[in-house]
Write a protein that holds these residues in place. Structure first.
Motif, PDB file in Angstrom:
ATOM      1  N   GLY A 315       0.795  -1.229   0.000  1.00 13.47           N
ATOM      2  CA  GLY A 315       0.000   0.000   0.000  1.00 13.47           C
ATOM      3  C   GLY A 315       0.823   1.272   0.000  1.00 13.47           C
ATOM      4  N   GLY A 316       0.233   2.319  -0.554  1.00 18.44           N
ATOM      5  CA  GLY A 316       0.896   3.623  -0.532  1.00 18.44           C
ATOM      6  C   GLY A 316      -0.126   4.746  -0.585  1.00 18.44           C
ATOM      7  N   ALA A 317       0.326   5.944  -0.227  1.00 16.50           N
ATOM      8  CA  ALA A 317      -0.528   7.133  -0.285  1.00 16.50           C
ATOM      9  C   ALA A 317       0.290   8.242  -0.934  1.00 16.50           C
ATOM     10  N   ILE A 318      -0.360   8.996  -1.818  1.00 21.54           N
ATOM     11  CA  ILE A 318       0.364  10.099  -2.482  1.00 21.54           C
ATOM     12  C   ILE A 318      -0.408  11.400  -2.290  1.00 21.54           C
ATOM     13  N   TYR A 319       0.317  12.407  -1.842  1.00 23.94           N
ATOM     14  CA  TYR A 319      -0.275  13.722  -1.619  1.00 23.94           C
ATOM     15  C   TYR A 319       0.470  14.755  -2.460  1.00 23.94           C
ATOM     16  N   LYS A 320      -0.189  15.892  -2.654  1.00 24.68           N
ATOM     17  CA  LYS A 320       0.480  17.007  -3.309  1.00 24.68           C
ATOM     18  C   LYS A 320       0.830  18.034  -2.232  1.00 24.68           C
ATOM     19  N   VAL A 321       1.986  18.670  -2.382  1.00 20.70           N
ATOM     20  CA  VAL A 321       2.292  19.784  -1.478  1.00 20.70           C
ATOM     21  C   VAL A 321       1.554  21.002  -2.028  1.00 20.70           C
ATOM     22  N   LEU A 322       0.611  21.491  -1.219  1.00 23.27           N
ATOM     23  CA  LEU A 322      -0.265  22.575  -1.678  1.00 23.27           C
ATOM     24  C   LEU A 322       0.406  23.935  -1.598  1.00 23.27           C
ATOM     25  N   TYR A 323       1.238  24.072  -0.558  1.00 22.23           N
ATOM     26  CA  TYR A 323       1.671  25.416  -0.211  1.00 22.23           C
ATOM     27  C   TYR A 323       2.768  25.280   0.842  1.00 22.23           C
ATOM     28  N   GLN A 324       3.637  26.284   0.897  1.00 28.46           N
ATOM     29  CA  GLN A 324       4.625  26.256   1.989  1.00 28.46           C
ATOM     30  C   GLN A 324       4.440  27.471   2.893  1.00 28.46           C
ATOM     31  N   LYS A 325       4.339  27.182   4.193  1.00 27.67           N
ATOM     32  CA  LYS A 325       4.214  28.268   5.176  1.00 27.67           C
ATOM     33  C   LYS A 325       5.510  28.338   5.958  1.00 27.67           C
ATOM     34  N   GLN A 326       6.167  29.479   5.912  1.00 28.91           N
ATOM     35  CA  GLN A 326       7.393  29.635   6.711  1.00 28.91           C
ATOM     36  C   GLN A 326       6.998  30.352   8.004  1.00 28.91           C
ATOM     37  N   GLN A 327       6.973  29.604   9.106  1.00 26.09           N
ATOM     38  CA  GLN A 327       6.443  30.178  10.347  1.00 26.09           C
ATOM     39  C   GLN A 327       7.503  30.923  11.154  1.00 26.09           C
ATOM     40  N   ASN A 328       8.764  30.592  10.954  1.00 23.56           N
ATOM     41  CA  ASN A 328       9.870  31.325  11.595  1.00 23.56           C
ATOM     42  C   ASN A 328      11.126  31.023  10.786  1.00 23.56           C
ATOM     43  N   ASP A 329      12.300  31.430  11.293  1.00 25.03           N
ATOM     44  CA  ASP A 329      13.536  31.263  10.509  1.00 25.03           C
ATOM     45  C   ASP A 329      13.794  29.811  10.133  1.00 25.03           C
ATOM     46  N   ARG A 330      13.376  28.879  11.020  1.00 27.59           N
ATOM     47  CA  ARG A 330      13.801  27.498  10.819  1.00 27.59           C
ATOM     48  C   ARG A 330      12.704  26.569  10.325  1.00 27.59           C
ATOM     49  N   GLU A 331      11.445  26.929  10.581  1.00 26.41           N
ATOM     50  CA  GLU A 331      10.382  25.950  10.317  1.00 26.41           C
ATOM     51  C   GLU A 331       9.561  26.289   9.080  1.00 26.41           C
ATOM     52  N   LYS A 332       9.724  25.408   8.095  1.00 28.80           N
ATOM     53  CA  LYS A 332       8.920  25.566   6.878  1.00 28.80           C
ATOM     54  C   LYS A 332       7.914  24.432   6.863  1.00 28.80           C
ATOM     55  N   TRP A 333       6.642  24.796   6.817  1.00 29.47           N
ATOM     56  CA  TRP A 333       5.587  23.776   6.788  1.00 29.47           C
ATOM     57  C   TRP A 333       5.137  23.552   5.357  1.00 29.47           C
ATOM     58  N   ASN A 334       5.381  22.355   4.848  1.00 26.39           N
ATOM     59  CA  ASN A 334       4.790  21.974   3.561  1.00 26.39           C
ATOM     60  C   ASN A 334       3.421  21.389   3.854  1.00 26.39           C
ATOM     61  N   MET A 335       2.384  22.060   3.361  1.00 28.39           N
ATOM     62  CA  MET A 335       1.019  21.606   3.638  1.00 28.39           C
ATOM     63  C   MET A 335       0.585  20.624   2.547  1.00 28.39           C
TER      64      MET A 335
END
Ligand SMILES: Cc1ncc(COP(=O)(O)O)c(C=O)c1O
Length: 485
Positions: A315-335
């Motif tokens: 089994g597998g799951a595939i998602y698309k990265v919708l957007y990137q939120k940079q919340q501070n200098d170090r943390e980038k959230w790929n949604m």
């Protein structure tokens, strides 16, 4: 400069691997072009690569056969599939191509077995090993299967009452197993599993309830180690304790001829995964043989009930990265365009790790990210706590879509995540009652929805269920009566 994502993977792991290869900067899984899958069907998506189910079954059978030959082991090996890891019809259809047996865990499993028997996919001599705590409906279904002539349906006794309950419903004699309640690893919050009967109580239980009971024959001793089959002191110690019980019981119970060592075979959860399956099986077979020789008893036939190992790697799951939120200098959230909590619940509930790889853009430079899901729950994320290292992915670029794949997710995620209304172990969702007050303050109750029925779940799983023997309908009628009062 080696700064591409593909360089990072090549430097960190042995890559390519048997199932993962790269062509033109894109990931192939068992030679399947995943980018094409994404372009054809869109994301999010889940897939099941059915041939992997048969591959893994045959890998395990070969390892056991080799060990049996090497150790001149006199018993047989019986591969059972633990249906609770994925009850889907397409999974069972594939698994049953390989001359295997079935392990069940609750009432509706038996309806699945009957449906598959009607299609000729399960025969009367297929072992149906019934584990789990047995309530009325499960007992009734097991009895129906045995009464219909399925002598190789073997309920594994999980608590002291079950023999009487089964004896009341089963017409002739029947075979049983007993589950040993294993002791948990020292770091667990409790000492002994709630499932099964404690080591010390097995022989007294046999003497009291089985030995002089002409209706039941004890065939199997069963145990399952929660943390799985691992090459560590805890596992070997539990196996030896179990073998002591087996040999003691065998001396007083000639009908006992099988040992079920449960499930718990690990599956690949990172590119660095390294588990010597062949060695483990060889050593398990060796230890069983040595223990039996020492006590001068015949070796047992061996049963396993691999769930994750059978279906996980399909089994597998595939998602698309919708957007990137940079919340501070170090943390980038790929949604991602879905939720980890709902589609890969084990990542959230038990911090489980899966193989995670980008589907495309392997020739792009990479960055360190966190992966976030779409629900408003702050726990809906996947990060380095589950992943062995920090998560690196090709750099986000809003003009170049990035797809992320999670692999070997084929076991448990659909039932635990509630896919289409499924439930873990097919334990039906209970009825839901609404309580109100009328204008005079009197309590009024009504049913919002009745308890889920077997056919509700079997339909979701791809089976067509015959409802003519279904006692569940009785409960629905009672519910309706209650509603009218
Ligand atoms: C009794 C029993 N057998 C087999 C299994 C399958 O375990 P796995 O999926 O780890 O192989 C389980 C899982 O909980 C179990 O409880």
């Amino acid at each position: 400069m080696n700064t591409k994502y593909i360089d990072l993977i090549n430097q960190t792991f042995d890559f390519p691997q048997s199932e993962f290869t790269i062509e033109g900067g894109q990931l192939f899984f068992h030679d399947i072009d995943l980018k094409k899958l994404v372009e054809t069907y869109g994301t999010p998506l889940k897939f099941t690569y059915l041939p992997q189910i048969s591959n893994n079954i045959n890998r395990a059978k070969n390892w056991f056969n080799q060990a049996i030959i090497k150790h001149h082991y006199k018993g047989t090996y019986n591969y059972c599939y633990c249906t609770k890891s994925s009850h889907f019809k397409h999974v069972l259809d594939e698994a049953l191509k390989n001359d295997i047996h079935i392990e069940t865990s609750s009432a509706f499993d038996i309806d699945i077995v009957e449906s598959l028997k009607k299609e000729g996919k399960i025969e009367n001599d297929t072992y149906v090993i019934c584990n789990g705590f047995k309530r009325e409906q499960y007992i009734a279904n097991i009895a129906r299967l045995i009464n219909s002539g399925h002598q190789n349906c073997i309920p594994i006794i999980d608590n002291y009452e079950e023999i009487d309950l089964l004896s009341n419903e089963i017409e002739g004699n029947f075979n049983i197993g007993i589950r040993i309640a294993s002791e948990e690893e020292p770091k667990f919050e409790f000492y002994t599993s709630r499932l099964g009967i404690g080591y010390k109580n097995i022989v007294p239980f046999y003497n009291k309830q089985i030995k002089n009971n002409s209706k039941v024959q004890l065939k199997i001793l069963h145990f399952f180690i929660n943390t799985g089959i691992r090459d560590n002191a805890y596992y070997w110690n539990e196996l030896l304790k179990c073998l002591k019980v087996y040999t003691s019981l065998k001396k007083i119970c000639p009908s006992l001829d099988s040992l079920n060592i449960g499930g718990g075979f690990p599956i690949k959860n990172s590119l660095a995964f390294d588990f010597d399956y062949g060695y483990m099986i060889d050593e398990i077979v060796n230890q069983i043989k040595l223990a039996c020789e020492e006590e001068s008893v015949d070796v047992p036939n061996i049963f396993t009930e691999f769930g994750s190992f059978t279906v996980g790697e399909s089994g597998g799951a595939i998602y698309k990265v919708l957007y990137q939120k940079q919340q501070n200098d170090r943390e980038k959230w790929n949604m991602i365009n879905s939720s980890f909590i709902t589609t890969l619940p084990d990542t959230w509930a038990i911090n489980k790790r899966f193989v995670m790889l980008p589907i495309n853009r392997w020739n792009s430079t990479y960055e360190r990210v966190l992966l976030g899901g779409l629900t408003c729950d702050s726990d809906d994320y996947y990060n380095s706590e589950q992943h062995i290292n920090a998560i690196y992915l090709p750099k986000y670029d809003k003009n170049k879509p990035l797809y992320v794949g999670f692999f070997n997710t084929g076991a448990y995620q659909e039932t635990v995540g509630g896919y289409g209304g499924l439930q873990h172990c097919l334990i039906p969702a209970p009825k839901h009652i609404l309580i109100e007050r009328d204008e005079s303050g009197n309590i009024i109750t009504r049913i919002f929805r009745g308890q889920q029925k077997s056919e509700d779940l079997l339909n979701i799983l791809g089976y067509k269920k015959d409802t003519s023997t279904d006692n569940n309908n009785v409960e629905t009628i009672n519910d309706l009566q209650l509603a009218n009062n």
